[in-house]
Design an enzyme around this catalytic site. Structure first.
Site, PDB file in Angstrom:
ATOM      1  N   VAL A   1       4.435   1.007   1.756  1.00 37.45           N
ATOM      2  CA  VAL A   1       4.693  -0.185   2.564  1.00 37.45           C
ATOM      3  C   VAL A   1       4.842  -1.385   1.640  1.00 37.45           C
ATOM      4  CG1 VAL A   1       3.864  -1.654   4.430  1.00 37.45           C
ATOM      5  CG2 VAL A   1       3.383   0.807   4.467  1.00 37.45           C
TER       6      VAL A   1
ATOM      7  N   GLY B   1       0.734   5.758   0.759  1.00 38.31           N
ATOM      8  CA  GLY B   1       0.050   6.963   1.182  1.00 38.31           C
ATOM      9  C   GLY B   1       0.871   8.177   0.821  1.00 38.31           C
ATOM     10  N   GLY B   2       0.471   9.322   1.330  1.00 39.13           N
ATOM     11  CA  GLY B   2       1.190  10.542   1.010  1.00 39.13           C
ATOM     12  C   GLY B   2       2.568  10.607   1.628  1.00 39.13           C
TER      13      GLY B   2
ATOM     14  N   LYS C   1       8.363  -0.158   5.690  1.00 42.31           N
ATOM     15  CA  LYS C   1       7.716   1.118   5.397  1.00 42.31           C
ATOM     16  C   LYS C   1       8.778   2.113   4.946  1.00 42.31           C
ATOM     17  CE  LYS C   1       4.854   4.596   7.775  1.00 42.31           C
ATOM     18  NZ  LYS C   1       4.206   4.913   9.073  1.00 42.31           N
TER      19      LYS C   1
ATOM     20  N   GLY D   1       0.823  -1.196   0.000  1.00 43.97           N
ATOM     21  CA  GLY D   1       0.000   0.000   0.000  1.00 43.97           C
ATOM     22  C   GLY D   1       0.854   1.242   0.000  1.00 43.97           C
TER      23      GLY D   1
ATOM     24  N   ASP E   1      -4.090   8.213  15.297  1.00 41.36           N
ATOM     25  CA  ASP E   1      -4.592   7.917  13.953  1.00 41.36           C
ATOM     26  C   ASP E   1      -5.333   6.576  13.948  1.00 41.36           C
ATOM     27  OD1 ASP E   1      -5.078   8.400  11.275  1.00 41.36           O
ATOM     28  OD2 ASP E   1      -3.201   7.493  10.600  1.00 41.36           O
TER      29      ASP E   1
ATOM     30  N   ALA F   1       4.417   7.593   2.889  1.00 44.81           N
ATOM     31  CA  ALA F   1       5.252   6.398   2.824  1.00 44.81           C
ATOM     32  C   ALA F   1       4.591   5.332   1.954  1.00 44.81           C
ATOM     33  CB  ALA F   1       5.496   5.847   4.228  1.00 44.81           C
TER      34      ALA F   1
END
Length: 426
Positions: free
Chosen positions: A188, A183-184, A212, A181, A303, A186
């Protein structure tokens, strides 16, 4: 008469020898510098006279008077003959030639190779023996290990339909197997330690990890502080319901290595109509236990959301990704204009960018419980600005109204967890 005739014949035959015997000669010692160990021959009145090998001291007579030329011939099997004319005065210098070597041309390209092996046969045997030992004892086994490991890597690496260019590459001491996956901040990957490949060349039972990789474009000073903080936080946590930190590096590539939880994110397990209360609380017990442990250590997750709760194939709950957690002082590193987290689950005080504490995680847990039991998010809004406004200003519909099968007592507990003011929560 006969005696006189015999005397004349004897004088005729021996006269030149006597003449040479009384001629004035001197001895010179000369080295013929040659590119190969050739034999040096001298032309004389008596024919060719062998003097000895080139590149060694040779001693022979030359006329003592007059700077007459003396002819020499250099010979070696497999090479073209070389004729050399040297004056007596040049011979007196002791070197021929005085400023270089006499080159001999091989008749075939293999002649120099044969000469090398003949001249250096002892060294060739020793080097060949050592080289053979290294080849058989070191190089070939190492090559086999590399080949075996390369085949294993190709078998382990997962190629997606839209391949990630980093899959199959090394990061630190890890091989990236599959992109899990992004994200903004990092990306993974599933990865495996190269040391484990060395220890287990068959590739059976290898432990995969979650690696990560932080995006370099986000590596500001503040982001680096957050990264270092995540490392220190994760290193201090050890609980069966929390994902453990295994390794990390802050260098050319910034990465964290965590346990890879085989299973599914909690979000994927929530049906459209919501879960039964009993089933939901079965998962929530692990979430509560893990967060309670983190809170007792002075750590706030900040989070919490269904994507950060993993359920293993055996049904064990693991909370992960303490990427923006805060420590015991509960102070945010970010400015109020830089809100970090997921808006759909953030407490109002987080959205305001002020201090947060374990009650901020409680608000996020209330939003998770709401979604698990109803199948709906707290606020059905996709626009981030509007969503933030709803969390700050609006109360969500009671859970028992959205999902009538939920007991009113449970709905009241969730409502208190979702209070706008931290003091009104548990």
């Amino acid at each position: 008469m006969r005696i006189r005739l015999a005397s004349l014949v004897l004088l005729f035959l021996t006269g030149p020898a006597f003449a040479m015997r009384f001629q004035n000669y001197r001895t010179v010692t000369v080295v013929f510098h040659c590119s190969v160990p050739a034999q040096v021959m001298r032309y004389s009145t008596a024919g060719r006279v062998a003097l000895g090998p080139a590149n060694e001291l040779l001693t022979f007579p030359v006329p003592a008077s007059g700077d007459v030329p003396v002819m020499f011939l250099l010979q070696r099997a497999g090479y073209a003959d070389v004729n050399v004319s040297v004056s007596v005065s040049q011979l007196g210098t002791g070197e021929v030639p005085s400023d270089g070597v006499l080159d001999m041309t091989p008749l075939t390209p293999w002649v120099p190779v044969e000469d090398f092996f003949v001249i250096h046969r002892t060294g060739v045997i020793v080097v060949g023996g050592v080289g053979g030992f290294l080849l058989l004892g070191v190089v070939l086994p190492y090559y086999r290990r590399l080949t075996r490991r390369a085949r294993l890597m190709r078998r382990l690496v997962h190629r997606d339909a839209a391949p990630d260019p980093n899959v199959g590459k090394h990061v630190g001491g890890y091989l990236l197997l599959q992109r899990l996956g992004s994200g903004g901040a990092a990306t993974v990957y599933a990865a495996i330690a190269l040391d484990d490949l060395e220890k287990n060349p068959q590739g059976t039972g290898l432990r995969k990890v979650a690696l990560k990789v932080l995006h370099n474009s986000r590596m500001t000073v503040e982001f680096r502080e957050r990264f270092t903080r995540e490392v220190n936080i994760c290193k201090s946590l050890n609980h069966p319901n929390l994902v453990r930190l295994l390794d990390w590096d802050l260098g050319a590539v910034n990465y964290l290595v965590m346990e890879l939880v085989e299973g599914a994110a909690l979000r994927r397990l929530i049906p459209p109509a919501g879960m039964e209360v009993h089933d939901a609380f079965g998962y929530l017990q692990g979430v509560f236990a893990g967060l309670a442990y983190a809170h007792s250590a002075g750590i706030v997750h900040c989070d919490m959301k269904p994507d950060n709760v993993m359920i293993t194939h055996e049904g064990q709950v693991r909370v992960m990704d303490f990427g923006i957690a805060t420590g015991q002082s509960y102070q945010r590193l970010t400015h109020t204009t830089d809100v970090l987290g997921t808006p759909g689950y953030m407490a109002p005080e987080q959205l305001d960018g002020v201090r947060n504490d374990p009650r901020s995680d409680q608000y996020a847990l209330g939003a998770i419980v709401y979604e698990m039991l109803s199948g709906q998010q707290l606020f059905d809004e996709t626009d981030p600005v509007r969503l933030i406004t709803l969390h700050l200003m609006e109360q969500a519909k009671p859970l028992c109204v959205v999902q009538p099968s939920v007991p009113e007592s449970v709905s009241e507990v969730v409502a208190r967890m979702l209070s706008k003011r931290p003091d009104e929560r548990y």
